[in-house]
Design an enzyme around this catalytic site. Structure first.
Site, short mmCIF file in Angstrom:
data_model
loop_
_atom_site.label_atom_id
_atom_site.label_comp_id
_atom_site.label_asym_id
_atom_site.label_seq_id
_atom_site.Cartn_x
_atom_site.Cartn_y
_atom_site.Cartn_z
N TYR B 149 81.66 15.51 146.48
CA TYR B 149 80.55 14.88 146.28
C TYR B 149 80.97 13.44 145.47
O TYR B 149 81.71 13.44 144.58
CB TYR B 149 79.78 15.66 144.95
N GLU B 454 80.82 14.10 133.34
CA GLU B 454 79.25 14.63 133.19
C GLU B 454 78.70 13.87 131.79
O GLU B 454 78.24 14.67 130.93
CB GLU B 454 79.29 16.03 132.94
N ASP B 456 80.36 10.52 129.31
CA ASP B 456 81.62 10.28 128.48
C ASP B 456 80.88 10.75 126.94
O ASP B 456 79.87 10.49 126.81
CB ASP B 456 81.83 8.80 128.52
#
Lengths: 696, 696
Positions: B149, B454, B456
């Site tokens: 991804y 996902e 910071d």
């Protein structure tokens, strides 16, 4: 391996370029980098560094480009090659100790001769007799014998008295038998022992006629001088990979009834009389004390520069990196914001920038205090005709006790700030901080053991507390020596019942006084718990740790304050630079005050309102005021790019070009073409890693 | 290479043995480890783990003994072999997703299929149409295509809208052209891309007729399916070594005008109509929102177990390790004190032990909330005949907003506590914590990126603050939905002018209420700064971070409180175990309260006296009371030794034997015999490392 296509070579980072951004950033401040560098290090030291850098850069063996790629074995062998070449250069250029240290600092990696060059030689020098100097020190200084210092054991670190290795005196043949009675007696963590040393100073429990006399130092030949094989009765090796420090061969050593002659016990302070078979006590234990104090003082001095390396990298990258538009930017504004403009980033980085200066000045002050005391003691020792009076002796011993406690507390505080601060810097670089090419990770990992060695940072705080309690008792009794510690205690006792009114936001000296007040308050609280309430020592360890931290923070703030009011500063720096340093002082002090707010409240050193204002007004304003000078301030630490070895910390701002180049052109893993399908047993289809390695 | 001499093999650690100490330690508590394990994980999950562990242990490829010694290249190839075998086992045993994750958890190392198995498949499933599922998902599920991804770029991480890669629609031939216009457009950090994947989902700026439509997902074949060579116009490779995570091939990717067909744009939500050449908007953006919330919720759930691994190792070692006599021990007492008996060690470790449970329960609560909401949304979406009213839709969307904010704040707090806590555990192991064999260092290094990816951890706190400010505005306006957040705000507003009197030391519910009060106070303060004083968003980032942290700490405390008052707990656990859990709850809450004292004062949630008492009385007393149960508490996390791979964390207490064995028998560096003299050019006299490697 296909060559990199031309269209890749033609790509540039999107505008504006890092080089432009970092230039604009430098142009935004008029701070004199050169003057500040000179003030920090002296021109002489900077020139020396430039000369040595040129010598090292010219030698292929010191080239750093493989460092981030090689596994442990290759790194160790490379480090050995470097250590050898460095020794050759030392001889060739007739380098002084300082020049040799400077070269090590630039290479920035622990090496296999590390503990020989420091602890082995130092111990022989400091604890050997002239006869032992001739026998052990001379060949060691010529690198005909390579040594290490074997104290820590598998089962004992901090508790030196608990060491298990024994050295039993044999009156019949005037020898000692060195022996490891248990597995936990194995020497462990001993630098340079694993593969390199052929000699060791072994700390072992001296036993005479069945009676133990505590740990003493013994010189022992452990490997054959020709074959380099372990000698009979010696089991020695490397202890394995570590979180960092993998270019060093920390080793283990077990001894099975190994006999050494009488001369091998280092005998400057205590010895065994071979005629009477009696133990002869040390004459002046305080001199031994001195070495530990010196080692800890260097850790304090280094901590500023250690941290400055991370702050330099993070600040430079935050000047080049742009992310998001400012949320309040007028609509239609284009372009992203430099990360250094975000107040959250400033709040993480700039107090650490302030800490680098605070720790550096504190370390320098400690070193001069140490040297002054050494001189005084040396003259007292030699000038026996003058007749040193008891007061003078007492003053000397008070100063030693103070220096010892101060060095313990500041070692713990300084190395904790530096170690934890480096990780803050790494994280402030976002994802790229995690890449080895960022340059902070490996530096941080190599630095981490500093928090544990030379006295674990938590353990040491007990020494500080013990000293402060003793001083407080003396003040209460009225028989205290006059020094800074007893002065702040007396002030506290005088004002305790009328309260204090420290104008921490308006007056620098009040700011320092508030830190002194907190230390004093915590000391007398701890004293009450121990002496009046008779609480156990163990139950007070957390209080002692807090006390030591508070006291050390006071010392750092006070030392920074003293430098600001020193003549040399006024003489060497221009007012604009002094103004920025003054802001850094206030930032360090107020940020610390705010982070430790709870003790400042409970001691009534300041009010709740003052603390709130400290952050919301003063600290936030100082961040804004210091920010334009941040890049020049880190420049003043004067790290050559060669030393930093960091894509993110490049002085010219070519961050993305450098990251990409290292990944795409140097990374050996890209020579492996694999088979990706789980049902095929083949793992590697083609291995061209050698071609990458050849380029390195 | 000489064999280890017999006298070495005969050595044992000095008495008492680790096995005896750890047994005595276990015997000192009656806490039911099995019941507590079942309560944490369910019996089913524990049985599953035992079954899978047996399968893995039987396969030589999963043997861990080389892990700490191998360099990056070997580690990557081994990880590939493991990934392949794991996939084969998954097929052979017909493992469910949960079983597959369990196996990964036991192996505990990121592997080359990592992003294929998670993000690639998930994205295809979630964002592909049925036609795309047939074309892309099916071969991917069969590992005939291996994907990744590709979102993050060299120049952009958090700011997804700033991505530079373009996907330009070509109306003439109904294709998209993927292109990297600058070096900074290079995809970067993409897991499994470096050497493994032959496909990628590429996030690129969609451009139609010169107009940008923001980032969208495109499937692209990047390597030849037979030769595994990069395809024309693709420059791809591994980004190089990192602080951890080196068994994963995080990669870079540059695209030079690469054409892909229309079908390669994942089109479940938005698409380009190939007939009209027009952009078709997403129907339900909140479903996409959902995936991120799910990923963050798993991070929260994992954080407890991640930290528990470090706490397990440190607690077990502190039970075996002895250092110094107790200072207040009566004279004549012999033997050293277990390190776990020192209050300073308890103060560092036991609050983290409490945090493992607090985070685990919080994560579980979040997951059920998430699943409940997914169910509700799915039934609303399918049951279109029922006619969903606007209130119901609004309630659903309110819950999503709440879940989103909660998951952001807790992800940041949970991963920070776990990451920083692991380093505290490592340091609490003294010198040996620094050895790779300790087992914490590598685990910590591999976990660290969780603080950055996902979202910071600092960035995320803005999302939380935005949500809390919005909720507070709604409460002030009187149009707020009823949920826990708005309830605590209303309570605060009602009581604000009469003050509060939280009996934090006497009442659990008051303790929770004090945390709620602090969140509310900070929210309305921030609201005042933003809405009334019109401060810039940037100037408030530090306030927002503190607010988010405060709110998330409240949620953790509340969730722990709720579990203690749940029926299942009363049903599954005996009163003695519940009592220890209750103490852990109080320890977590009071320790947090004391460490964040300044905000609890300034919000007037508690008094200065209460905070002082919280530490000096309550926390110190709780440490003493929990200490006898510490070992059984970590046992209840049920880590097999095989998973921990730690000398210090061995369940049987054979710490020193294991450290020594790994160093002396397994460490390949001990196969190198070097020449130590600087004037000899020879570096290695004899290389027998292969004999060590063969043993591994």
């Amino acid at each position: 391996m296909k060559p990199t296509p031309q269209w890749v070579k033609d790509l540039k980072p999107s505008a504006p370029q890092g080089t432009e951004l970092i230039k604009a950033e430098r142009d935004s401040s008029k701070l004199s980098v050169d003057k500040l560098s000179n003030f920090l290090f002296t021109k002489e030291v900077l020139d020396r560094q430039a000369t040595i850098l040129k010598i090292l850069e010219a030698e292929k063996v010191f080239d750093k480009s493989r460092n981030y790629f090689d596994g442990r074995q290759d790194r160790f062998v490379t480090a050995l090659a470097r250590a050898k070449r460095l020794r050759q250069l030392q001889v060739k250029h007739n380098w002084t100790q300082d020049e040799f240290y400077c070269a090590n600092d630039l290479i920035s990696e622990p090496g296999p001769y590390g503990l020989h060059a420091t602890m082995y030689l130092t111990t022989l020098r400091g604890q050997g007799t002239p006869e032992q100097h001739k026998l052990f020190l001379e060949p060691a200084e010529n690198y005909e014998a390579i040594g290490c210092y074997a104290q820590t054991e598998l089962g004992h670190g901090s508790n030196v008295r608990g060491l298990e290795t024994t050295a039993t005196w044999n009156p019949e043949d005037k020898t000692f038998t060195l022996h490891s009675p248990h597995l936990t007696a194995s020497k462990w963590w001993i630098g340079s022992l694993g593969r390199t040393a052929n000699h060791a100073v072994i700390m072992a429990q001296l036993i005479i006629a069945g009676k133990p006399y505590g740990p003493h130092p013994f010189v022992c030949n452990i490997r054959d001088m020709k074959t380099h094989e372990p000698l009979e009765g010696i089991h020695v090796g490397d202890i394995g990979p570590k979180f960092g420090y993998n270019t060093m061969d920390n080793g283990f050593l077990l001894l099975n009834q190994v006999k050494i002659p009488h001369i091998n016990m280092l005998a400057k302070y205590s010895r065994v009389d071979p005629e009477t078979n009696k133990y002869v006590k040390p004459s002046s234990p305080s001199l031994i004390y001195g070495t530990l104090t010196w080692v800890r003082s260097t850790i304090v001095l280094d901590s500023g520069k250690v941290l400055a390396r991370g702050v330099t990298i993070a600040t430079r990258y935050a000047s080049v990196r742009r992310q998001f538009q400012d949320r309040d930017a007028p609509s239609g504004t284009s372009g992203e914001n430099q990360v250094l403009n975000y107040s959250m980033v400033q709040y993480r980085l700039l107090p650490l920038l302030a800490a680098t200066f605070a720790l550096h000045f504190t370390g320098k002050a400690m070193m001069s205090l140490y040297q002054e005391n050494q001189k005084r003691m040396a003259s007292a020792a030699t000038d026996t005709t003058r007749g040193v009076g008891p007061e003078e002796l007492q003053a000397g011993s008070d100063l030693i006790a103070d220096l010892h406690a101060t060095s313990c507390g500041l070692k713990a505080l300084g190395s904790t700030i530096a170690g934890e601060g480096l990780e803050v810097c790494r994280r402030a670089c976002g994802g790229h901080g995690y890449s080895s090419f960022g340059g902070i990770g490996a530096w941080y990992a190599d630095y981490l053991p500093t928090m544990t060695w030379e006295g674990d940072n938590y353990m040491l705080t007990q020494q500080v507390a013990r000293y402060l309690l003793k001083s407080a008792r003396a003040v209460l009794k009225g028989n205290a020596p006059t020094n800074d510690t007893t002065k702040i205690f007396s002030t506290f006792l005088q004002k305790q019942d009328m309260g204090c009114a420290h104008d921490v936001l308006g007056s620098d000296s009040d700011l320092v006084a508030a830190f002194a007040w907190r230390t004093s308050y915590l000391t007398f609280e701890a004293l009450k718990h121990r002496d009046l309430e008779k609480n156990s020592w163990n139950s007070l360890l957390v209080d002692f740790w807090r006390l030591s931290t508070a006291h050390s923070q006071y010392l750092v703030v006070k030392n920074f304050y003293d430098v600001l009011h020193s003549e040399s500063l006024q003489y060497e720096l221009d007012p604009a630079t002094i103004d920025v340093l003054h802001k850094l002082f206030r930032l360090y002090a107020l940020d610390t005050l705010e982070k430790e707010a709870s003790e400042f409240y409970s001691s009534a050193a300041v009010t709740v309102r003052q603390i709130q204002l400290a952050r919301t007004k003063s600290v936030m304003k100082l961040l804004e005021e210091i920010r334009p000078h941040a890049l020049r301030l880190v420049d003043s630490w004067n790290f050559p790019d060669w030393q930093l070895d960091s894509s993110l910390g490049r002085k010219d701002g070519k961050v993305y070009e450098d990251l990409f180049y290292r990944a795409s052109e140097l990374n050996p893993l890209n020579g492996l073409t694999i088979d990706p399908y789980p049902n095929n047993d083949t793992l590697v289809k083609r291995d061209e890693t050698a071609q990458f390695k050849a380029k390195l």
